[in-house]
Design a protein around this motif. Structure first.
Motif, short mmCIF file in Angstrom:
data_model
loop_
_atom_site.label_atom_id
_atom_site.label_comp_id
_atom_site.label_asym_id
_atom_site.label_seq_id
_atom_site.Cartn_x
_atom_site.Cartn_y
_atom_site.Cartn_z
N GLN A 1 0.84 -1.19 0.00
CA GLN A 1 0.00 0.00 0.00
C GLN A 1 0.88 1.25 0.00
OE1 GLN A 1 -3.17 -0.15 -0.52
NE2 GLN A 1 -3.15 -2.36 -0.48
N PRO A 2 0.31 2.42 -0.36
CA PRO A 2 1.10 3.66 -0.36
C PRO A 2 1.83 3.87 0.96
CG PRO A 2 -1.01 4.06 -1.37
CD PRO A 2 -1.06 2.64 -0.83
N SER A 3 3.05 4.37 0.87
CA SER A 3 3.93 4.47 2.04
C SER A 3 3.62 5.72 2.85
CB SER A 3 5.39 4.49 1.59
OG SER A 3 6.25 4.55 2.69
N ASP A 4 2.82 5.57 3.89
CA ASP A 4 2.48 6.67 4.78
C ASP A 4 2.75 6.22 6.21
OD1 ASP A 4 1.45 8.72 6.27
OD2 ASP A 4 -0.61 8.56 5.54
N PRO A 5 3.81 6.73 6.85
CA PRO A 5 4.14 6.30 8.21
C PRO A 5 3.00 6.47 9.20
CG PRO A 5 5.93 7.58 7.28
CD PRO A 5 4.78 7.70 6.32
N GLY B 1 0.66 9.56 18.77
CA GLY B 1 -0.24 8.94 17.79
C GLY B 1 -1.03 9.97 17.01
N SER B 2 -1.50 9.56 15.85
CA SER B 2 -2.30 10.42 14.98
C SER B 2 -3.77 10.34 15.35
CB SER B 2 -2.12 10.01 13.52
OG SER B 2 -0.78 10.11 13.12
N ASP B 3 -4.47 11.42 15.11
CA ASP B 3 -5.90 11.45 15.39
C ASP B 3 -6.67 10.71 14.30
OD1 ASP B 3 -8.42 12.00 16.35
OD2 ASP B 3 -8.46 14.08 15.65
N LYS B 4 -7.45 9.72 14.69
CA LYS B 4 -8.33 9.02 13.77
C LYS B 4 -9.80 9.28 14.10
CE LYS B 4 -4.89 7.20 11.59
NZ LYS B 4 -4.56 7.63 10.21
N GLY B 5 -10.03 10.45 14.72
CA GLY B 5 -11.39 10.85 15.02
C GLY B 5 -11.76 10.84 16.49
N ASN B 6 -10.89 10.27 17.34
CA ASN B 6 -11.25 10.13 18.75
C ASN B 6 -10.41 10.99 19.69
OD1 ASN B 6 -13.24 8.66 20.22
ND2 ASN B 6 -11.64 7.43 21.17
N VAL C 1 4.94 10.72 16.02
CA VAL C 1 6.39 10.90 16.15
C VAL C 1 7.10 9.92 15.24
CG1 VAL C 1 6.21 11.71 18.53
CG2 VAL C 1 6.59 9.27 18.09
N SER C 2 8.34 10.25 14.87
CA SER C 2 9.14 9.40 14.00
C SER C 2 9.56 8.14 14.75
CB SER C 2 10.38 10.15 13.54
OG SER C 2 11.27 10.35 14.64
N ARG C 3 10.03 7.16 13.99
CA ARG C 3 10.52 5.93 14.60
C ARG C 3 11.71 6.20 15.52
NH1 ARG C 3 7.86 1.49 14.77
NH2 ARG C 3 9.67 0.16 14.45
N SER C 4 12.54 7.16 15.18
CA SER C 4 13.69 7.49 16.02
C SER C 4 13.25 8.04 17.36
CB SER C 4 14.59 8.50 15.31
OG SER C 4 15.17 7.94 14.15
N VAL C 5 12.29 8.95 17.33
CA VAL C 5 11.77 9.52 18.58
C VAL C 5 11.07 8.44 19.40
CG1 VAL C 5 10.12 11.15 19.58
CG2 VAL C 5 11.60 11.86 17.68
N LEU C 6 10.32 7.58 18.72
CA LEU C 6 9.63 6.51 19.43
C LEU C 6 10.63 5.59 20.13
CD1 LEU C 6 6.96 5.15 20.11
CD2 LEU C 6 7.12 3.88 17.94
N ARG C 7 11.74 5.33 19.49
CA ARG C 7 12.77 4.51 20.13
C ARG C 7 13.25 5.18 21.42
NH1 ARG C 7 18.27 1.86 17.53
NH2 ARG C 7 19.26 1.35 19.52
N CYS C 8 13.49 6.47 21.37
CA CYS C 8 13.93 7.20 22.57
C CYS C 8 12.89 7.07 23.69
CB CYS C 8 14.16 8.67 22.24
SG CYS C 8 15.54 8.99 21.13
#
Length: 374
Positions: A8-12, A223-228, A251-258
């Protein structure tokens, strides 16, 4: 064999599906060692070739079927669940969950996004026809067989791969530390703001936990807002937690790792299962996991996690308190989690998938590619 890989289209910000596909793409070609030729069949690719219409202009073939024929694809592999029609050649379909059947009252599997009718049309049509179905747990296999009745021998259990993380850039570390200036001790729950992610019961549990815990504890919710998200922020204020809950957004994967590396624990209250990626991510980064006791969760995570009833805030709070108050238990959980993560790598997953494809080759030898499959 030429294998068409549905990407599928690449959207993080898609979340787990993007992470999962990135791991598959990273490993599959290197692991294949020339045994098979993989070609990417993304929605964008198919649209560029034949337009975005699900049916071709003559009504006889879908755009995906035309792309498969044009590229000479022998087998299509859906690494993640996808809202496509039958591709015109044998295919392998991956199932993560069937929550639209198990918990159809959640809006995100019934009336919004990929609706209940669309899910049912996809699964009901494709699963009985799939050459092989792949899922992460025996629990998932049992659900597939119960709801759609494919041949059980055609359903393979291959555990989810543990995602990898990039080494953080200095800017990522700086951002993470600035984010946590007011939250030196925190619990982490990275999840899109869907109702089934169960932020609400987590907040009720966190309110109980902080009212009985003298430690200055915060809760970080990327996390991104999905309506809730608006509803959840309103609940934070209602519970008097505005100073204790941090919403950093996506947040990016790098920040999430931190964040994983600094958190007291990952708290994972999602009502959906049986397979989930964040607990595996936490395991790999030595972050203890407190997880919802949903069907299949123990099969995936084993004794490395502390489990709770996701509908019971008191039980959730007690489980977190147990992990935070027992240093010996915390060490045991980290050691067990690392063992689970090391046993479920992306390379292991890729090798298992390639073995499955290898096993299908003798069947593919029995007819010419010009022979119509459908």
């Amino acid at each position: 064999m030429k294998v068409g890989l549905i990407m599928q289209p690449s959207d993080p910000e898609v979340g787990g599906a993007h992470t999962f596909l990135a791991e598959v793409a990273r490993c599959i070609e290197a692991t294949a060692e020339g045994r098979h030729n993989f070609v990417i069949l993304s929605s964008d690719h198919v649209d560029q070739m034949f337009g975005s219409h699900p049916q071709a202009k003559d009504g006889s073939k879908t755009s995906l079927q035309l792309a498969v024929a044009a590229l000479g694809v022998d087998l299509v592999w859906f690494p993640t669940p996808a809202n496509f029609r039958e591709p015109g050649v044998p295919f392998v379909f991956t199932v993560w969950d069937l929550q639209h059947r198990l918990q159809p009252f959640f809006p995100e599997v019934s009336v919004t996004g990929w609706t209940w009718d669309q899910r049912e049309a996809t699964y009901g049509t494709l699963l009985p026809r799939a050459a092989r179905i792949v899922t992460g747990t025996k629990t998932g296999k049992d659900e597939i067989v119960r709801f759609y009745a494919p041949n059980p021998d055609n359903v393979s259990v291959i555990p989810f791969p543990t995602p990898t993380f990039p080494i953080p850039e200095l800017a990522d570390v700086t951002f993470c530390e600035s984010l946590l200036d007011s939250a030196p001790s925190f619990l982490l729950y990275p999840a899109q703001f869907w109702p089934h992610k169960n932020h609400a019961n987590l907040l009720h549990a966190f309110e109980r936990l902080t009212s009985h815990n003298s430690k200055n504890l915060s809760l970080v919710l990327p996390g991104s807002d999905k309506g809730n998200l608006g509803y959840i922020k309103g609940l934070v204020s209602e519970l008097g937690l505005d100073e204790k809950v941090v919403f950093p957004g996506f947040v990016s994967r790098s920040v999430l790792r931190c964040l994983y590396e600094r958190a007291e624990a990952l708290v994972f209250p999602s009502f959906f299962g049986p397979d989930n990626l964040p607990p595996l991510e936490a395991f790999s980064l030595e972050c203890p996991v407190v997880a919802a006791d949903v069907a299949g969760a123990y099969e995936q995570l084993g004794a490395a996690a502390e489990f709770f009833d996701p509908s019971d805030p008191e039980d959730l709070a007690a489980s977190v308190a147990k992990v935070m108050s027992d240093p010996k238990l915390r060490v045991q959980m980290i050691e067990r989690g690392l063992a689970v993560a090391k046993a479920s790598t992306a390379e292991t997953y890729a090798r298992s998938m390639l073995g499955l494809i290898d096993d299908l080759v003798p069947f593919w030898r029995t007819w010419e590619r010009t022979y119509r499959h459908s």
